[in-house]
Design a protein around this motif. Structure first.
Motif, PDB file in Angstrom:
ATOM      1  N   SER A 222       0.628  -0.947   0.117  1.00 55.82           N
ATOM      2  CA  SER A 222       0.085   0.413   0.405  1.00 55.82           C
ATOM      3  C   SER A 222       0.646   1.409  -0.188  1.00 55.82           C
ATOM      4  O   SER A 222       1.931   0.865   0.273  1.00 55.82           O
ATOM      5  CB  SER A 222      -1.066   0.465   1.308  1.00 55.82           C
ATOM      6  OG  SER A 222      -0.038   0.088   2.106  1.00 55.82           O
TER       7      SER A 222
ATOM      8  N   GLU B 166       1.049   7.879  -4.433  1.00 57.53           N
ATOM      9  CA  GLU B 166      -0.183   7.630  -5.934  1.00 57.53           C
ATOM     10  C   GLU B 166       0.093   6.685  -6.427  1.00 57.53           C
ATOM     11  O   GLU B 166      -0.424   5.625  -6.711  1.00 57.53           O
ATOM     12  CB  GLU B 166      -0.978   9.281  -5.809  1.00 57.53           C
ATOM     13  CG  GLU B 166      -1.313   9.961  -6.210  1.00 57.53           C
ATOM     14  CD  GLU B 166      -2.387   9.438  -4.769  1.00 57.53           C
ATOM     15  OE1 GLU B 166      -2.323   9.314  -3.226  1.00 57.53           O
ATOM     16  OE2 GLU B 166      -3.484   9.384  -5.403  1.00 57.53           O
TER      17      GLU B 166
ATOM     18  N   TYR C 176       1.292   3.438  -5.777  1.00 54.52           N
ATOM     19  CA  TYR C 176       0.731   2.301  -4.952  1.00 54.52           C
ATOM     20  C   TYR C 176      -0.591   2.231  -4.977  1.00 54.52           C
ATOM     21  O   TYR C 176      -1.284   1.443  -5.092  1.00 54.52           O
ATOM     22  CB  TYR C 176       1.358   2.322  -3.125  1.00 54.52           C
ATOM     23  CG  TYR C 176       3.204   2.139  -3.949  1.00 54.52           C
ATOM     24  CD1 TYR C 176       3.590   0.863  -3.907  1.00 54.52           C
ATOM     25  CD2 TYR C 176       3.877   2.214  -3.868  1.00 54.52           C
ATOM     26  CE1 TYR C 176       5.030   0.321  -4.098  1.00 54.52           C
ATOM     27  CE2 TYR C 176       5.279   2.298  -3.941  1.00 54.52           C
ATOM     28  CZ  TYR C 176       5.720   1.066  -4.285  1.00 54.52           C
ATOM     29  OH  TYR C 176       7.431   0.734  -3.976  1.00 54.52           O
ATOM     30  N   ARG C 177      -1.003   3.729  -4.492  1.00 57.92           N
ATOM     31  CA  ARG C 177      -2.697   3.758  -4.120  1.00 57.92           C
ATOM     32  C   ARG C 177      -3.708   3.600  -5.824  1.00 57.92           C
ATOM     33  O   ARG C 177      -4.426   3.086  -5.508  1.00 57.92           O
ATOM     34  CB  ARG C 177      -2.787   5.626  -3.699  1.00 57.92           C
ATOM     35  CG  ARG C 177      -5.105   5.168  -3.153  1.00 57.92           C
ATOM     36  CD  ARG C 177      -4.300   6.660  -2.408  1.00 57.92           C
ATOM     37  NE  ARG C 177      -3.454   6.777  -0.817  1.00 57.92           N
ATOM     38  CZ  ARG C 177      -2.493   7.570  -1.117  1.00 57.92           C
ATOM     39  NH1 ARG C 177      -2.790   8.387  -0.894  1.00 57.92           N
ATOM     40  NH2 ARG C 177      -1.928   6.941   0.282  1.00 57.92           N
ATOM     41  N   LEU C 178      -3.169   4.191  -6.891  1.00 55.04           N
ATOM     42  CA  LEU C 178      -3.614   3.871  -8.331  1.00 55.04           C
ATOM     43  C   LEU C 178      -3.489   2.400  -8.384  1.00 55.04           C
ATOM     44  O   LEU C 178      -4.947   1.243  -8.792  1.00 55.04           O
ATOM     45  CB  LEU C 178      -2.947   4.277  -9.340  1.00 55.04           C
ATOM     46  CG  LEU C 178      -3.327   4.405 -10.750  1.00 55.04           C
ATOM     47  CD1 LEU C 178      -3.832   4.995 -10.331  1.00 55.04           C
ATOM     48  CD2 LEU C 178      -2.191   4.491 -11.511  1.00 55.04           C
TER      49      LEU C 178
ATOM     50  N   GLU D  64      -3.861   0.063  -6.460  1.00 52.51           N
ATOM     51  CA  GLU D  64      -4.933  -0.422  -5.525  1.00 52.51           C
ATOM     52  C   GLU D  64      -6.439   0.089  -6.537  1.00 52.51           C
ATOM     53  O   GLU D  64      -7.559  -1.308  -5.936  1.00 52.51           O
ATOM     54  CB  GLU D  64      -4.407  -0.093  -3.938  1.00 52.51           C
ATOM     55  CG  GLU D  64      -3.810  -0.883  -3.601  1.00 52.51           C
ATOM     56  CD  GLU D  64      -3.672  -0.730  -1.769  1.00 52.51           C
ATOM     57  OE1 GLU D  64      -3.720  -1.511  -1.195  1.00 52.51           O
ATOM     58  OE2 GLU D  64      -4.317   0.688  -1.139  1.00 52.51           O
ATOM     59  N   GLU D  65      -5.840   1.207  -6.212  1.00 57.76           N
ATOM     60  CA  GLU D  65      -7.887   1.964  -6.829  1.00 57.76           C
ATOM     61  C   GLU D  65      -7.988   1.548  -8.101  1.00 57.76           C
ATOM     62  O   GLU D  65      -9.767   1.302  -8.728  1.00 57.76           O
ATOM     63  CB  GLU D  65      -7.933   3.872  -6.097  1.00 57.76           C
ATOM     64  CG  GLU D  65      -7.654   3.222  -4.369  1.00 57.76           C
ATOM     65  CD  GLU D  65      -7.801   4.749  -4.763  1.00 57.76           C
ATOM     66  OE1 GLU D  65      -7.472   4.889  -3.444  1.00 57.76           O
ATOM     67  OE2 GLU D  65      -7.609   6.019  -5.057  1.00 57.76           O
ATOM     68  N   GLU D  66      -7.138   1.418  -8.890  1.00 58.08           N
ATOM     69  CA  GLU D  66      -7.565   1.263 -10.606  1.00 58.08           C
ATOM     70  C   GLU D  66      -6.683   0.378 -10.984  1.00 58.08           C
ATOM     71  O   GLU D  66      -5.994   0.877 -11.608  1.00 58.08           O
ATOM     72  CB  GLU D  66      -7.069   2.588 -11.088  1.00 58.08           C
ATOM     73  CG  GLU D  66      -8.101   4.051 -10.512  1.00 58.08           C
ATOM     74  CD  GLU D  66      -7.981   5.212 -11.278  1.00 58.08           C
ATOM     75  OE1 GLU D  66      -8.126   5.493 -12.571  1.00 58.08           O
ATOM     76  OE2 GLU D  66      -8.142   6.561 -10.762  1.00 58.08           O
ATOM     77  N   PRO D  67      -6.685  -0.678 -10.800  1.00 54.31           N
ATOM     78  CA  PRO D  67      -5.973  -1.611 -11.002  1.00 54.31           C
ATOM     79  C   PRO D  67      -5.340  -1.884 -12.827  1.00 54.31           C
ATOM     80  O   PRO D  67      -4.531  -2.489 -12.467  1.00 54.31           O
ATOM     81  CB  PRO D  67      -5.961  -3.603 -10.164  1.00 54.31           C
ATOM     82  CG  PRO D  67      -7.525  -3.034  -9.672  1.00 54.31           C
ATOM     83  CD  PRO D  67      -7.363  -1.350  -9.744  1.00 54.31           C
TER      84      PRO D  67
ATOM     85  N   ASN E 137       3.549  -4.050  -9.849  1.00 58.78           N
ATOM     86  CA  ASN E 137       2.830  -2.488 -10.117  1.00 58.78           C
ATOM     87  C   ASN E 137       3.690  -2.239 -11.736  1.00 58.78           C
ATOM     88  O   ASN E 137       4.308  -2.836 -11.558  1.00 58.78           O
ATOM     89  CB  ASN E 137       3.516  -1.605  -9.187  1.00 58.78           C
ATOM     90  CG  ASN E 137       3.044  -0.688  -9.362  1.00 58.78           C
ATOM     91  OD1 ASN E 137       3.775   0.359 -10.385  1.00 58.78           O
ATOM     92  ND2 ASN E 137       2.607   0.408  -8.467  1.00 58.78           N
TER      93      ASN E 137
ATOM     94  N   ARG F  83      -3.293   9.065 -15.823  1.00 61.95           N
ATOM     95  CA  ARG F  83      -4.092   9.236 -14.689  1.00 61.95           C
ATOM     96  C   ARG F  83      -3.553   9.723 -13.451  1.00 61.95           C
ATOM     97  O   ARG F  83      -3.425  10.577 -12.660  1.00 61.95           O
ATOM     98  CB  ARG F  83      -4.649   8.358 -14.801  1.00 61.95           C
ATOM     99  CG  ARG F  83      -5.418   7.734 -13.512  1.00 61.95           C
ATOM    100  CD  ARG F  83      -7.308   8.238 -13.967  1.00 61.95           C
ATOM    101  NE  ARG F  83      -8.146   8.097 -12.938  1.00 61.95           N
ATOM    102  CZ  ARG F  83      -8.392   9.463 -12.155  1.00 61.95           C
ATOM    103  NH1 ARG F  83      -7.461  10.448 -12.562  1.00 61.95           N
ATOM    104  NH2 ARG F  83      -8.562   9.189 -11.072  1.00 61.95           N
TER     105      ARG F  83
ATOM    106  N   ARG G 217      -4.036  13.456 -10.979  1.00 61.20           N
ATOM    107  CA  ARG G 217      -4.375  12.764  -9.499  1.00 61.20           C
ATOM    108  C   ARG G 217      -3.156  13.843  -8.556  1.00 61.20           C
ATOM    109  O   ARG G 217      -3.549  13.728  -7.574  1.00 61.20           O
ATOM    110  CB  ARG G 217      -4.092  11.309  -9.817  1.00 61.20           C
ATOM    111  CG  ARG G 217      -5.336  10.573  -9.473  1.00 61.20           C
ATOM    112  CD  ARG G 217      -5.215   9.024  -9.124  1.00 61.20           C
ATOM    113  NE  ARG G 217      -5.335   8.091  -8.115  1.00 61.20           N
ATOM    114  CZ  ARG G 217      -6.175   7.311  -7.662  1.00 61.20           C
ATOM    115  NH1 ARG G 217      -6.332   6.665  -8.127  1.00 61.20           N
ATOM    116  NH2 ARG G 217      -5.832   7.806  -5.946  1.00 61.20           N
TER     117      ARG G 217
END
Ligand code: SF4
Ligand code: FE
Length: 488
Positions: free
Chosen positions: A5, A45, A47-49, A51-54, A69, A90, A94
């Motif tokens: 994460s 971000e 890493y967050r992407l 998770e949120e938009e794989p 990743n 993207r 962000r």
């Protein structure tokens, strides 16, 4: 434990005891430094992407089980290369800044094919070494930073001709189990926020430059490495407290000079050593990937177009025809950058190693547009913002009992628009066109992945004038070009 994460990524950067220097002092813990932290948030971000938009941020690895990743993925199809660009746009949207991780992605993809070809010619095992390294990076989900740009000294001289031989990174000692390198790499994006650095030569090399033909991986926390932080316009606003004046308080970019002071690299982390003829193709493949990676700036363009449109709303003039026209022009410029970049990716072709390499001409055209259009987009955003963008008093004046109420009275614009929201958007435009993130949106757009002249050289090499002349002559009916006997 692999990093899963954004939070785990940030924790992974703690307690590394790095030699980082900023404002004349060693930084105890970069993670907690207010000037450094926004740049770490930007990488987080990525890493967050995932998770949120794989569908954008993650990919099916061919090297390890499961998803990895996308910044660590070797592109196995043209579609993979295209998705890199979609992910970059993207992330630009962000963060509104440089999220720093593409250098490693582009280096992986260039070294993948180069090490394969090098082994085919020399019978070495560099590709297998490189694959083992990439597998480890994928399994741990590490950030790889690139380290390419040497100081270069006298630009008219080759590395081996410089007065000071350290002006390009070189091998200073060879041992049975590895090499020792010395030198510096300048303005390296995201290096302190990375776990590993991929060192690459910066230009074409000849036999005399053999010791400079070194590509290898080194851990960021190697005790022989120091980092001297590059400051950014208005970066000290992060030290003032408050967030409005920063424009984009959460996200920023990072560049630093990396000093390698006799750093030992074991054999298994060496991917090129002495094979000077691979320096030019490596630089070319890397820059080709990286030049179309600059579609990242279209994500920032989306943000700045949004900011310009919002400020027009706040000023009560969203329907004015000249305002609409400026927004249309901004969108046109932004999509022109994207068009060339994504086309370069769509036109990717397989290499001998089996991964996919983007189209070089279109990648160079993309980056060349990037050296120009963000400046025009910024000009138009500033035009729509008005002079208040640079005359706006500081946050502290708005908090003051004396000046705050007066300012709030006189800075009212369209009905119902809060003065604070108005200044937030103005500060964001300032941040991207004059402040901290103008480093990423403007000057990095100019010089990152090669200055404009570097693209013109490549475009000149590939524009195939002879073929174009033939086309013209054919249609014009030119058949015989020997001198016309009847001519006067
Ligand atoms: Fe990625 Fe763009 Fe930053 Fe380069 S400038 S690392 S392509 S975000
Ligand atoms: Fe860059």
């Amino acid at each position: 434990m692999p990093i899963r994460s954004a939070e785990q990524y940030i924790e992974s950067l703690r307690n590394r005891n790095l030699n980082v220097y900023l404002f004349g002092e060693r930084v105890e813990e970069p993670v907690d430094h207010p000037v450094v932290r926004p740049s770490i948030n930007a990488v987080a971000e990525t890493y967050r992407l995932a998770e949120e938009e794989p569908e954008l941020g993650a990919a099916d690895s061919t090297l390890v089980d499961g998803k990895v990743n996308r910044f660590l993925h070797v592109a196995g199809s043209a579609q993979d290369v295209v998705t890199q660009n979609r992910m970059q746009r993207r992330l630009g949207q962000r963060t509104g800044t440089c999220f720093q991780r593409c250098v490693g992605m582009d280096a992986i993809n260039a070294l993948y094919s180069i090490t394969f070809e090098l082994d085919e010619k020399h019978g070495t095992d560099h590709h297998a070494r490189f694959l083992a390294f990439v597998k480890e990076m994928q399994a741990e989900n590490f950030v790889i930073g690139g380290a390419m740009t040497d100081p270069k000294g006298d630009r008219s001289k080759a590395p081996s001709q410089q007065e000071d031989p350290d002006l390009f990174v070189r091998v200073v000692e060879r041992r049975d189990d590895g090499v020792v390198i010395r030198g510096a790499k300048m303005h390296q994006t995201g290096c302190i926020n990375s776990h590993w650095l991929l060192v690459m030569p910066t230009m074409r090399l000849s036999e005399a430059d053999r010791d400079y033909a070194i590509s290898c991986a080194v851990p960021v926390d190697h005790p022989g490495i120091s980092y001297i932080y590059g400051r950014q316009s208005c970066d000290s606003r992060a030290l003032e407290g408050g967030e409005i004046d920063q424009g984009n308080a959460r996200f920023g970019g990072q560049e630093a000079a990396i000093i390698f002071d006799n750093v030992f690299v074991p054999n298994e982390r060496i991917f090129i050593d002495g094979q000077y003829e691979y320096a030019a193709p490596l630089v070319e493949r890397f820059t080709s990937f990286h030049r179309r990676s600059y579609v990242c700036k279209t994500g920032l363009g989306d943000v700045i177009i949004g900011a310009a449109a919002t400020i027009a709303d706040y000023n009560g003039v969203p329907k004015a025809s000249h305002v609409r026209d400026k927004l249309v022009e901004m969108a046109h410029l932004n999509e022109t950058i994207y068009g060339a970049g994504i086309a370069a990716s769509h036109e990717s072709k397989p290499t001998a190693a089996g991964n996919y390499q983007c189209d070089d001409m279109l990648a160079n055209v993309c980056k060349h547009n990037v050296t120009r259009f963000p400046y025009e987009l910024s000009r138009l955003a500033q035009d729509l913002a008005g002079g208040l963008m640079v005359t706006l008093p500081s946050d502290k004046e708005f908090d003051s009992e004396v000046t705050g109420p007066v300012l709030r009275k006189y800075l009212k614009a369209a009905p119902g628009v809060s003065v604070d929201n108005r200044r937030r958007v103005l500060r964001l435009i300032e941040n991207m066109t004059l402040g901290r993130n103008a480093v990423g949106y403007l000057t990095e757009s100019m010089h990152g992945a090669g200055s404009p002249q570097a693209q013109r050289v490549q475009i000149a090499r590939m524009m195939n004038l002879e073929e174009k002349k033939k086309l013209a002559k054919h249609l014009a009916g030119v058949e015989d070009e020997s001198e016309d006997e009847d001519a006067l």
